[in-house]
Scaffold this motif. Structure first.
Motif, PDB file in Angstrom:
ATOM      1  N   LEU A  65      33.576  -2.338  -2.322  1.00 45.92           N
ATOM      2  CA  LEU A  65      32.761  -1.725  -1.405  1.00 45.92           C
ATOM      3  C   LEU A  65      31.808  -2.895  -0.746  1.00 45.92           C
ATOM      4  CD1 LEU A  65      31.703   1.760  -2.454  1.00 45.92           C
ATOM      5  CD2 LEU A  65      33.028   1.055  -0.354  1.00 45.92           C
ATOM      6  N   ALA A  66      30.923  -3.377  -1.509  1.00 46.78           N
ATOM      7  CA  ALA A  66      29.994  -4.127  -1.350  1.00 46.78           C
ATOM      8  C   ALA A  66      30.338  -5.538  -0.781  1.00 46.78           C
ATOM      9  CB  ALA A  66      29.208  -4.855  -2.510  1.00 46.78           C
ATOM     10  N   GLY A  67      31.764  -6.084  -1.135  1.00 47.20           N
ATOM     11  CA  GLY A  67      32.388  -7.378  -0.268  1.00 47.20           C
ATOM     12  C   GLY A  67      32.895  -6.948   0.981  1.00 47.20           C
ATOM     13  N   ALA A  68      33.537  -5.676   0.751  1.00 41.40           N
ATOM     14  CA  ALA A  68      34.028  -5.189   2.317  1.00 41.40           C
ATOM     15  C   ALA A  68      33.026  -5.125   3.288  1.00 41.40           C
ATOM     16  CB  ALA A  68      34.890  -3.805   1.804  1.00 41.40           C
ATOM     17  N   ALA A  69      31.744  -4.479   3.007  1.00 41.09           N
ATOM     18  CA  ALA A  69      30.876  -4.121   3.832  1.00 41.09           C
ATOM     19  C   ALA A  69      30.075  -5.417   4.185  1.00 41.09           C
ATOM     20  CB  ALA A  69      29.705  -3.425   3.275  1.00 41.09           C
ATOM     21  N   CYS A  70      30.044  -6.358   3.376  1.00 43.35           N
ATOM     22  CA  CYS A  70      29.285  -7.590   3.753  1.00 43.35           C
ATOM     23  C   CYS A  70      29.694  -8.960   4.174  1.00 43.35           C
ATOM     24  CB  CYS A  70      28.398  -8.025   2.674  1.00 43.35           C
ATOM     25  SG  CYS A  70      27.116  -6.469   2.012  1.00 43.35           S
ATOM     26  N   LEU A  71      31.198  -9.128   3.658  1.00 40.96           N
ATOM     27  CA  LEU A  71      31.845 -10.358   4.023  1.00 40.96           C
ATOM     28  C   LEU A  71      32.183 -10.134   5.518  1.00 40.96           C
ATOM     29  CD1 LEU A  71      33.815 -10.774   0.790  1.00 40.96           C
ATOM     30  CD2 LEU A  71      32.067 -12.227   1.582  1.00 40.96           C
ATOM     31  N   ALA A  72      32.087 -11.381   6.053  1.00 41.45           N
ATOM     32  CA  ALA A  72      32.487 -11.653   7.511  1.00 41.45           C
ATOM     33  C   ALA A  72      33.908 -11.865   7.730  1.00 41.45           C
ATOM     34  CB  ALA A  72      31.856 -12.514   8.245  1.00 41.45           C
ATOM     35  N   GLY A  73      34.660 -11.062   8.811  1.00 39.77           N
ATOM     36  CA  GLY A  73      36.145 -11.445   9.071  1.00 39.77           C
ATOM     37  C   GLY A  73      37.054 -10.770   8.022  1.00 39.77           C
ATOM     38  N   SER A  74      38.184 -10.412   8.624  1.00 36.72           N
ATOM     39  CA  SER A  74      39.287  -9.787   7.749  1.00 36.72           C
ATOM     40  C   SER A  74      39.687 -10.652   6.864  1.00 36.72           C
ATOM     41  CB  SER A  74      40.373  -9.217   8.655  1.00 36.72           C
ATOM     42  OG  SER A  74      41.028 -10.137   9.599  1.00 36.72           O
ATOM     43  N   GLU A  75      39.931 -11.667   6.979  1.00 30.10           N
ATOM     44  CA  GLU A  75      40.438 -12.789   5.731  1.00 30.10           C
ATOM     45  C   GLU A  75      39.636 -12.733   4.604  1.00 30.10           C
ATOM     46  OE1 GLU A  75      41.830 -17.311   5.521  1.00 30.10           O
ATOM     47  OE2 GLU A  75      41.897 -16.458   7.519  1.00 30.10           O
ATOM     48  N   GLN A  76      38.286 -12.942   4.989  1.00 29.28           N
ATOM     49  CA  GLN A  76      37.279 -12.951   3.628  1.00 29.28           C
ATOM     50  C   GLN A  76      37.336 -11.512   3.237  1.00 29.28           C
ATOM     51  OE1 GLN A  76      33.435 -13.973   5.292  1.00 29.28           O
ATOM     52  NE2 GLN A  76      33.977 -15.924   4.904  1.00 29.28           N
ATOM     53  N   VAL A  77      37.279 -10.539   3.638  1.00 26.49           N
ATOM     54  CA  VAL A  77      37.404  -8.863   2.900  1.00 26.49           C
ATOM     55  C   VAL A  77      38.682  -8.910   2.195  1.00 26.49           C
ATOM     56  CG1 VAL A  77      37.474  -6.721   3.509  1.00 26.49           C
ATOM     57  CG2 VAL A  77      35.960  -8.139   4.586  1.00 26.49           C
ATOM     58  N   ALA A  78      39.796  -9.439   2.920  1.00 24.74           N
ATOM     59  CA  ALA A  78      41.275  -9.105   2.258  1.00 24.74           C
ATOM     60  C   ALA A  78      41.268 -10.143   0.978  1.00 24.74           C
ATOM     61  CB  ALA A  78      42.515  -9.669   3.296  1.00 24.74           C
ATOM     62  N   SER A  79      40.742 -11.236   1.087  1.00 25.72           N
ATOM     63  CA  SER A  79      40.690 -11.998   0.014  1.00 25.72           C
ATOM     64  C   SER A  79      39.879 -11.458  -1.192  1.00 25.72           C
ATOM     65  CB  SER A  79      40.123 -13.525   0.260  1.00 25.72           C
ATOM     66  OG  SER A  79      40.093 -14.248  -0.868  1.00 25.72           O
ATOM     67  N   ALA A  93      41.718   6.813  -3.012  1.00 27.33           N
ATOM     68  CA  ALA A  93      40.291   6.879  -3.199  1.00 27.33           C
ATOM     69  C   ALA A  93      39.778   5.588  -2.717  1.00 27.33           C
ATOM     70  CB  ALA A  93      39.950   7.297  -4.390  1.00 27.33           C
ATOM     71  N   ASP A  94      40.269   4.581  -3.036  1.00 23.00           N
ATOM     72  CA  ASP A  94      39.662   3.020  -2.853  1.00 23.00           C
ATOM     73  C   ASP A  94      39.657   3.087  -1.535  1.00 23.00           C
ATOM     74  OD1 ASP A  94      38.355   0.497  -3.675  1.00 23.00           O
ATOM     75  OD2 ASP A  94      40.325  -0.090  -2.697  1.00 23.00           O
ATOM     76  N   ALA A  95      40.980   3.246  -0.689  1.00 18.59           N
ATOM     77  CA  ALA A  95      40.932   3.004   0.623  1.00 18.59           C
ATOM     78  C   ALA A  95      39.953   3.774   1.455  1.00 18.59           C
ATOM     79  CB  ALA A  95      42.242   3.378   1.308  1.00 18.59           C
ATOM     80  N   ALA A  96      39.766   4.809   1.115  1.00 18.47           N
ATOM     81  CA  ALA A  96      38.700   5.712   1.849  1.00 18.47           C
ATOM     82  C   ALA A  96      37.587   5.395   1.435  1.00 18.47           C
ATOM     83  CB  ALA A  96      38.841   7.275   1.027  1.00 18.47           C
ATOM     84  N   ARG A  97      37.328   4.924   0.366  1.00 24.30           N
ATOM     85  CA  ARG A  97      35.661   4.271   0.219  1.00 24.30           C
ATOM     86  C   ARG A  97      35.496   3.040   1.241  1.00 24.30           C
ATOM     87  NH1 ARG A  97      36.716   5.742  -5.389  1.00 24.30           N
ATOM     88  NH2 ARG A  97      37.889   3.607  -5.645  1.00 24.30           N
ATOM     89  N   VAL A  98      36.682   2.073   1.003  1.00 18.93           N
ATOM     90  CA  VAL A  98      36.473   0.984   1.771  1.00 18.93           C
ATOM     91  C   VAL A  98      36.367   1.045   3.260  1.00 18.93           C
ATOM     92  CG1 VAL A  98      37.774  -1.147   2.577  1.00 18.93           C
ATOM     93  CG2 VAL A  98      37.571  -0.330   0.317  1.00 18.93           C
ATOM     94  N   MET A  99      37.339   2.157   3.896  1.00 20.79           N
ATOM     95  CA  MET A  99      36.988   2.640   5.382  1.00 20.79           C
ATOM     96  C   MET A  99      35.587   2.921   5.638  1.00 20.79           C
ATOM     97  SD  MET A  99      39.577   1.255   6.639  1.00 20.79           S
ATOM     98  CE  MET A  99      39.243   2.004   8.235  1.00 20.79           C
ATOM     99  N   SER A 100      35.017   3.710   4.684  1.00 16.81           N
ATOM    100  CA  SER A 100      33.721   4.206   4.831  1.00 16.81           C
ATOM    101  C   SER A 100      32.588   3.205   5.099  1.00 16.81           C
ATOM    102  CB  SER A 100      33.185   5.137   3.594  1.00 16.81           C
ATOM    103  OG  SER A 100      32.681   4.378   2.539  1.00 16.81           O
TER     104      SER A 100
END
Length: 115
Positions: A65-79, A93-100
């Protein structure tokens, strides 16, 4: 206290709801500060041995969650989400949390150009 330490305290507390609220309240500068330090923190923790690596796996959904919220760009988040120590999560459950935490990001033109 700095923003990264506060974030790590939220992760260690283990509350998804509290972490989501905290992450959604961060401004751009704070998110950039976390993005600079979070990967190094996770790497250091992982290199601390087997027990430390196990302590990373338990809060993996919170680190994700922290990385998905704070990292810039889809490539960084995916990595970030694909890091081996962060993969052991329940997918739905993880997909729902990350989308939040991703839901409030501004839309980006797929070509990478504004307009």
């Amino acid at each position: 206290m700095n923003v990264t330490r506060e974030l790590l305290d939220h992760i260690e507390a283990g509350s998804v709801a509290s972490l989501v609220t905290y992450l959604n309240g961060l401004g751009g500068d704070d998110k950039r500060a976390v993005a600079r330090s979070l990967p190094a923190h996770l790497g250091e923790r992982r290199r601390s041995g087997f027990e430390a690596e196990q302590r990373v796996r338990e809060p993996a959904p919170l680190y994700r969650l922290a990385g998905a919220a704070c990292l810039a760009g889809s490539e960084q988040v995916a990595s970030w989400l694909d890091r081996s120590e962060l993969r052991r999560v329940e997918p739905e459950a993880d997909a729902a949390r990350v989308m939040s935490v991703l839901g409030d990001r501004p839309e980006v033109n797929p070509s990478g150009f504004d307009g």
